[in-house]
Motif scaffolding. Structure first.
Motif, PDB file in Angstrom:
ATOM      1  N   MET A   1      18.061 -14.724 -10.351  1.00 49.29           N
ATOM      2  CA  MET A   1      19.062 -15.777 -10.325  1.00 49.29           C
ATOM      3  C   MET A   1      18.339 -17.113 -10.449  1.00 49.29           C
ATOM      4  O   MET A   1      17.272 -17.293  -9.877  1.00 49.29           O
TER       5      MET A   1
ATOM      6  N   HIS B   1      23.236 -14.736  -3.798  1.00 51.62           N
ATOM      7  CA  HIS B   1      21.887 -14.212  -3.556  1.00 51.62           C
ATOM      8  C   HIS B   1      21.862 -13.353  -2.289  1.00 51.62           C
ATOM      9  O   HIS B   1      21.258 -12.278  -2.274  1.00 51.62           O
ATOM     10  N   ARG B   2      22.511 -13.798  -1.249  1.00 48.17           N
ATOM     11  CA  ARG B   2      22.571 -13.017  -0.009  1.00 48.17           C
ATOM     12  C   ARG B   2      23.339 -11.703  -0.224  1.00 48.17           C
ATOM     13  O   ARG B   2      23.029 -10.689   0.393  1.00 48.17           O
TER      14      ARG B   2
ATOM     15  N   SER C   1      17.787  -9.270  -4.895  1.00 44.49           N
ATOM     16  CA  SER C   1      17.780 -10.341  -5.895  1.00 44.49           C
ATOM     17  C   SER C   1      16.670 -11.342  -5.584  1.00 44.49           C
ATOM     18  O   SER C   1      16.188 -11.437  -4.452  1.00 44.49           O
ATOM     19  N   ARG C   2      16.251 -12.066  -6.605  1.00 50.72           N
ATOM     20  CA  ARG C   2      15.272 -13.135  -6.459  1.00 50.72           C
ATOM     21  C   ARG C   2      15.931 -14.411  -6.951  1.00 50.72           C
ATOM     22  O   ARG C   2      16.520 -14.438  -8.036  1.00 50.72           O
ATOM     23  N   LEU C   3      15.813 -15.464  -6.159  1.00 44.91           N
ATOM     24  CA  LEU C   3      16.414 -16.743  -6.511  1.00 44.91           C
ATOM     25  C   LEU C   3      15.321 -17.739  -6.888  1.00 44.91           C
ATOM     26  O   LEU C   3      14.402 -17.977  -6.107  1.00 44.91           O
TER      27      LEU C   3
ATOM     28  N   THR D   1      14.904 -21.515  -7.445  1.00 43.37           N
ATOM     29  CA  THR D   1      15.592 -22.757  -7.126  1.00 43.37           C
ATOM     30  C   THR D   1      14.870 -23.921  -7.788  1.00 43.37           C
ATOM     31  O   THR D   1      13.662 -24.091  -7.597  1.00 43.37           O
TER      32      THR D   1
ATOM     33  N   ASP E   1      11.502 -15.174  -3.494  1.00 42.29           N
ATOM     34  CA  ASP E   1      12.168 -16.343  -4.054  1.00 42.29           C
ATOM     35  C   ASP E   1      11.137 -17.419  -4.390  1.00 42.29           C
ATOM     36  O   ASP E   1      10.091 -17.515  -3.746  1.00 42.29           O
TER      37      ASP E   1
END
Length: 93
Positions: A19, A37-38, A43-45, A47, A81
C-alpha cells in the motif's frame, strides 16, 4: 431493496499487499490507508511524509519508485512498513 452483503476484508491467505499513501493526499486520506492497512494482514504500508499529495509513484521519488518497482517486477515487499520523504515534484514539461 435488500441491503448489500457486508464483506469483511482480512487479506488472510494473500501474499503481502503493498500500500502506498501520502500523509497529505487530499484524494485518499491517510487515516483511511491506516485503517485498510490494519485490516489487511501482512500488508506493508509505504508512507510518503513531509509534503506531497496524490500520484507519488513514477514521479521522481527514488525511495517510492524502488519499493514499488521491486513489488511489481519481482513480487518483493519490504519486510516492514517504510516511510519515504516526499521530495520535490519534477517540473512539468
Amino acid at each position: 431493496m435488500p441491503a448489500a452483503p457486508r464483506v469483511r476484508v482480512t487479506g488472510k491467505g494473500l501474499p503481502a499487499t503493498l500500500m502506498l499513501n501520502s500523509v497529505h493526499d487530499p484524494a485518499t486520506y491517510y487515516e483511511g490507508a491506516l485503517k485498510a492497512h490494519r485490516a489487511l494482514r501482512g500488508s506493508r504500508l509505504v508512507t510518503v511524509t513531509g509534503g506531497g499529495d496524490h500520484g507519488r509513484y513514477r514521479n521522481g521519488n527514488a525511495c517510492v519508485d524502488g519499493i514499488v518497482d521491486a513489488y511489481l517486477l519481482d513480487g518483493t515487499a519490504p519486510e516492514r512498513d517504510v516511510a519515504c520523504a516526499a521530495g520535490p515534484l519534477p517540473a512539468p514539461g
